[in-house]
Design a protein around this motif. Structure first.
Motif, PDB file in Angstrom:
ATOM      1  N   VAL A   1      -0.132  -1.122  -2.150  1.00  0.00           N
ATOM      2  CA  VAL A   1      -0.110  -1.870  -1.059  1.00  0.00           C
ATOM      3  C   VAL A   1       0.923  -2.814  -1.148  1.00  0.00           C
ATOM      4  O   VAL A   1       0.736  -3.575  -1.946  1.00  0.00           O
TER       5      VAL A   1
ATOM      6  N   PHE B   1      -7.065  -2.920   3.745  1.00  0.00           N
ATOM      7  CA  PHE B   1      -6.691  -1.684   2.762  1.00  0.00           C
ATOM      8  C   PHE B   1      -8.112  -1.494   2.140  1.00  0.00           C
ATOM      9  O   PHE B   1      -9.123  -2.095   2.087  1.00  0.00           O
TER      10      PHE B   1
ATOM     11  N   VAL C   1       0.606  -6.499   5.716  1.00  0.00           N
ATOM     12  CA  VAL C   1       0.681  -5.149   5.197  1.00  0.00           C
ATOM     13  C   VAL C   1       2.033  -4.506   5.729  1.00  0.00           C
ATOM     14  O   VAL C   1       1.928  -4.061   6.914  1.00  0.00           O
TER      15      VAL C   1
ATOM     16  N   GLN D   1       1.260   1.054   2.867  1.00  0.00           N
ATOM     17  CA  GLN D   1       0.374   1.551   1.849  1.00  0.00           C
ATOM     18  C   GLN D   1       0.435   2.846   1.904  1.00  0.00           C
ATOM     19  O   GLN D   1       0.499   3.543   2.825  1.00  0.00           O
TER      20      GLN D   1
ATOM     21  N   ARG E   1      -1.876   4.148  -6.010  1.00  0.00           N
ATOM     22  CA  ARG E   1      -1.751   3.702  -4.861  1.00  0.00           C
ATOM     23  C   ARG E   1      -1.102   2.596  -4.824  1.00  0.00           C
ATOM     24  O   ARG E   1      -1.162   1.723  -5.848  1.00  0.00           O
TER      25      ARG E   1
ATOM     26  N   CYS F   1      -9.648   0.224  -1.952  1.00  0.00           N
ATOM     27  CA  CYS F   1      -9.385   0.734  -3.442  1.00  0.00           C
ATOM     28  C   CYS F   1     -10.484   1.419  -3.583  1.00  0.00           C
ATOM     29  O   CYS F   1     -11.805   1.019  -3.665  1.00  0.00           O
TER      30      CYS F   1
ATOM     31  N   LYS G   1      -0.385 -12.467  -1.666  1.00  0.00           N
ATOM     32  CA  LYS G   1      -1.496 -11.952  -2.408  1.00  0.00           C
ATOM     33  C   LYS G   1      -2.258 -12.459  -3.217  1.00  0.00           C
ATOM     34  O   LYS G   1      -3.716 -11.969  -3.123  1.00  0.00           O
TER      35      LYS G   1
ATOM     36  N   THR H   1      -4.715   0.515  -7.767  1.00  0.00           N
ATOM     37  CA  THR H   1      -4.123   0.124  -6.847  1.00  0.00           C
ATOM     38  C   THR H   1      -3.080  -1.098  -7.148  1.00  0.00           C
ATOM     39  O   THR H   1      -3.543  -2.127  -7.227  1.00  0.00           O
TER      40      THR H   1
ATOM     41  N   PHE I   1      -0.924  -4.074  -6.038  1.00  0.00           N
ATOM     42  CA  PHE I   1      -0.693  -4.870  -4.810  1.00  0.00           C
ATOM     43  C   PHE I   1       0.298  -5.621  -4.972  1.00  0.00           C
ATOM     44  O   PHE I   1       0.526  -6.527  -5.836  1.00  0.00           O
TER      45      PHE I   1
ATOM     46  N   LYS J   1       1.335   6.667  -4.426  1.00  0.00           N
ATOM     47  CA  LYS J   1       2.488   6.246  -4.908  1.00  0.00           C
ATOM     48  C   LYS J   1       3.321   7.294  -4.587  1.00  0.00           C
ATOM     49  O   LYS J   1       4.630   6.973  -4.070  1.00  0.00           O
TER      50      LYS J   1
END
Length: 300
Positions: free
Chosen positions: A199, A22, A206, A209, A197, A24, A40, A30, A32, A212
């Protein structure tokens, strides 16, 4: 910019992070997201050079974190609010950090004031801090070097509602001035309020992603049948991820109504409800995308 490219981390036969990629971008926050154990924190530690990846690469401001000549001036990091010298005062913690980064000492007072730890709080030893105060000190440390990038793992833990609202404004202002923020949090409503955004990670991979608004615009299908086990088998056969929704026996499926209806029809399952899930927000998206993966991980 933060860029993760095919990050993978294995511990023996266990894969904690599996081919995660991904980006950012500057000017964005972003979010997560993922359940406990999703990978994570391991991903964020790999980005910050604390955990070597088994495969893949991560760069911050165009370089691996360890290749930055003075990381604190480029990237503000808060991964563990308790990882601070308990015997020092809040002011001493930041004074040492300022000396390490080559930041003017006068900025220590400004950083403490910015996070609400001026006066008596700054003179108190960290061992006497509440979790919320340690979070504020950690944020002050992350901001001290005037970085362009913030990487924050659960920074709202221990903050009261007023503190959470304050942090939301701080992060939004940072991004609006061109900064890049990677924010991990279990407080889904707060992430929804501040993120541009998202993820979403589940089982080390993932699962979604994007922007939003794009992701929340299609949060799947709600479906119900008298033969719930049969419906679950039909969805599983069709490869459609489903999660329980509430106590009425309905399921949330990460697919459109046409695909869900067809899967049920092929299995001869009569449906009592089939409709778009509607605007359930980030919480509904999170449950739809991660519940099934979390259950599968638990039984491995």
């Amino acid at each position: 910019m933060i860029a993760a490219e095919h990050l993978t981390k294995r511990y023996g036969r266990h894969t904690a992070v599996d081919d995660v990629s991904f980006r950012c971008e500057p000017g964005t926050v972003t979010g997560f997201l993922g359940p406990n154990g999703a990978g994570k924190s391991t991903t964020m530690r790999m980005i910050c050079g604390l955990t070597p990846p088994t495969a893949g690469t991560a760069t911050v401001a165009g370089r691996p974190y360890r290749g930055l000549p003075n990381p604190g001036r480029e990237v503000g990091v808060l991964l563990d609010a308790s990882a601070q010298h308990a015997g020092r005062t809040g002011r001493e913690v930041l004074t040492v950090a300022a000396a390490t980064m080559g930041v003017e000492r006068r900025k220590v007072a400004a950083a403490l004031d910015r996070v609400g730890l001026d006066g008596a709080a700054a003179r108190r030893r960290v061992r006497a801090y509440s979790l919320g105060m340690r979070q504020r000190l950690g944020l002050a440390h992350a901001l001290l070097g005037d970085p362009r990038i913030l990487i924050l793992d659960e920074p709202a833990n221990g903050l009261d509602p007023e503190g959470i609202f304050w942090m939301r404004g701080l992060l939004r202002d940072f991004a609006d001035r061109g900064g890049t923020v990677l924010l991990s949090s279990h407080l889904l409503r707060e992430v929804e309020a501040v993120a541009d955004r998202l993820v979403v990670i589940g089982g080390g991979r993932v699962v979604a992603q994007g922007g939003k608004d794009e992701l929340l615009g299609g949060t799947g299908t709600r479906v119900r049948a008298r033969d719930l086990p049969g419906l679950r088998r039909a969805l599983d056969t069709a490869g459609l991820a489903a999660a329980a929704s509430g106590t009425d026996g309905s399921l949330l499926v990460s697919a459109g109504p046409d695909a869900v209806g067809q899967a049920a029809a092929d299995a001869g399952i009569a449906l009592t409800e089939l409709r778009p899930a509607g605007d359930g927000g980030l919480e509904q998206l999170f449950l739809t995308l991660t519940t099934v993966d979390t259950a599968r991980e638990a039984v491995r």
